[in-house]
Design an enzyme around this catalytic site. Structure first.
Site, PDB file in Angstrom:
ATOM      1  N   ALA A  79      44.692  72.547  32.566  1.00  0.00           N
ATOM      2  CA  ALA A  79      43.893  71.546  33.320  1.00  0.00           C
ATOM      3  C   ALA A  79      42.599  71.360  32.400  1.00  0.00           C
ATOM      4  O   ALA A  79      42.099  72.551  31.829  1.00  0.00           O
ATOM      5  CB  ALA A  79      43.311  72.145  34.555  1.00  0.00           C
ATOM      6  N   SER A 121      42.580  73.761  20.974  1.00  0.00           N
ATOM      7  CA  SER A 121      42.739  72.738  20.254  1.00  0.00           C
ATOM      8  C   SER A 121      42.271  72.766  18.879  1.00  0.00           C
ATOM      9  O   SER A 121      41.412  73.656  18.342  1.00  0.00           O
ATOM     10  CB  SER A 121      41.753  71.633  20.912  1.00  0.00           C
ATOM     11  OG  SER A 121      41.727  70.545  20.040  1.00  0.00           O
ATOM     12  N   TYR A 145      33.410  68.720  23.459  1.00  0.00           N
ATOM     13  CA  TYR A 145      35.026  69.394  23.781  1.00  0.00           C
ATOM     14  C   TYR A 145      35.178  70.154  22.790  1.00  0.00           C
ATOM     15  O   TYR A 145      35.718  71.430  23.255  1.00  0.00           O
ATOM     16  CB  TYR A 145      35.824  67.864  23.569  1.00  0.00           C
ATOM     17  CG  TYR A 145      37.317  68.319  23.682  1.00  0.00           C
ATOM     18  CD1 TYR A 145      37.662  68.412  25.058  1.00  0.00           C
ATOM     19  CD2 TYR A 145      37.863  68.445  22.535  1.00  0.00           C
ATOM     20  CE1 TYR A 145      39.035  68.611  25.052  1.00  0.00           C
ATOM     21  CE2 TYR A 145      39.365  68.836  22.771  1.00  0.00           C
ATOM     22  CZ  TYR A 145      39.866  68.687  23.987  1.00  0.00           C
ATOM     23  OH  TYR A 145      40.986  69.216  24.183  1.00  0.00           O
TER      24      TYR A 145
END
Length: 327
Positions: A79, A121, A145
């Site tokens: 999520a 990431s 992010y």
């Protein structure tokens, strides 16, 4: 190596109705009790197996998380608020979802004594100094992010160091495959949609920027390996180890679709990362993971699928070094 079997476990997949999460649920449901926690902001119920138990709720809600995670053996945490642009526009909101809520997941896992595999990431690296980029490279993210994923990545490994909680962080490069759609769809699904519609395939910049594209089925295999490895408390690059120029990608997609779409170029995006590619030797050595699906065959299977690759055939807002839709 064969993918290890996971059987007779109680498993939570956060963001399980999303792109990567739903493929992971598919792989796990035949032999496990699988729960999905998703608020369906971007996830799609139709992607979920009838065998999964769905808890509709916000990952930021401790009560919903406690209900979903009670008694679990294993958590796959996917999520996230995955838009880099939105993280720039609304860094506090992005932080609440990507970092603060993720800490709730780690704390809940500690209470349940559950192993955790976290979606990190390649965005944590920012503009890499050397290619391919290894896990020992500097962490220099260029967006909120990336900062949030970098902090979560470190927290995940720290929980193993401090509390003995078995954790693994997987640093995804550019993930593509079926079900990748919507406003944050990746460059491959966007190019395919443009080619199918005989609209111009639109590249920002000269097209010589390169990325490491990894198929979602390989990413699922990496997750299953991370869920069974003894090499916990670590972060691993998940890619193919091969870089592809965006201009070459456009031509491959034109060939695969039989499209006559012209390839057009627009101004490059300010701050875009020029090149990104994974050194996957650590994942190969410690997880036994190597990508199996080549880019051309992956694209051809995607083009041949009955499901459209994406919904928006507008200007490409990719590529970043990270997948823009990985939940």
């Amino acid at each position: 190596m064969d993918t290890p079997a996971i059987r007779d476990r109680t498993i939570l997949v956060t963001g399980g109705a999303g792109f990567i999460g739903s493929h992971l649920v598919d792989a796990l449901t035949p032999q496990n009790e699988v729960r999905v926690l998703d608020d369906f902001t971007t996830g799609d119920r139709t992607h979920l197996s009838d065998d999964a138990t769905v808890i509709e709720g916000d990952i930021r809600d401790p009560i919903a998380l406690q209900r979903a995670a009670r008694g679990v053996d294993l958590i796959f945490h996917h999520a996230a608020l995955v838009s880099v642009a939105q993280s720039v526009d609304e860094p506090r909101q992005s932080n609440r979802t990507n970092l603060e809520a993720s800490l709730l997941v780690l704390e809940q896992a500690r209470q349940e004594d559950a192993r955790v595999v976290v979606a990190s990431s390649a965005a944590v690296y920012g503009h890499p100094d050397e290619l391919p980029v290894s896990e020992t490279a500097g962490i220099e993210p260029t967006s909120p992010y990336g900062v949030q994923k970098g902090a979560l990545d470190r927290y995940t490994r720290l929980y193993e160091e401090l509390y003995g909680l078995p954790t693994v962080a997987l640093r995804y490069f550019n993930v593509y495959g079926p079900r990748q759609r919507g406003p944050y769809s990746g460059v491959i699904s966007t190019f395919i949609e443009q080619a199918r519609a005989d609209k111009p395939i639109t590249i920002e910049g000269d097209g010589q920027q390169s990325r490491d594209f990894v198929h979602v089925r390989d990413v699922v295999r990496a997750n299953l390996r991370a869920a069974t490895t003894d090499a916990v408390g670590e972060a691993y690059n998940i890619g193919t180890g091969t870089r592809t120029a965006i201009a070459d990608l456009a031509e491959t997609i034109r060939d695969a679709t039989g499209s006559t779409s012209p390839v057009v170029h627009r101004e490059p995006r300010v701050g875009d990362i020029r090149h990104s590619g994974a050194d996957v030797s650590k994942a190969s050595r410690e997880l036994g993971f190597d990508a199996r699906i080549g880019l051309e065959s992956g694209i051809r299977s995607l083009v041949g699928a009955s499901e459209p690759a994406g919904q928006d055939a507008g200007t490409v807002r990719e590529p970043h070094s990270e997948p823009e839709s990985h939940s």
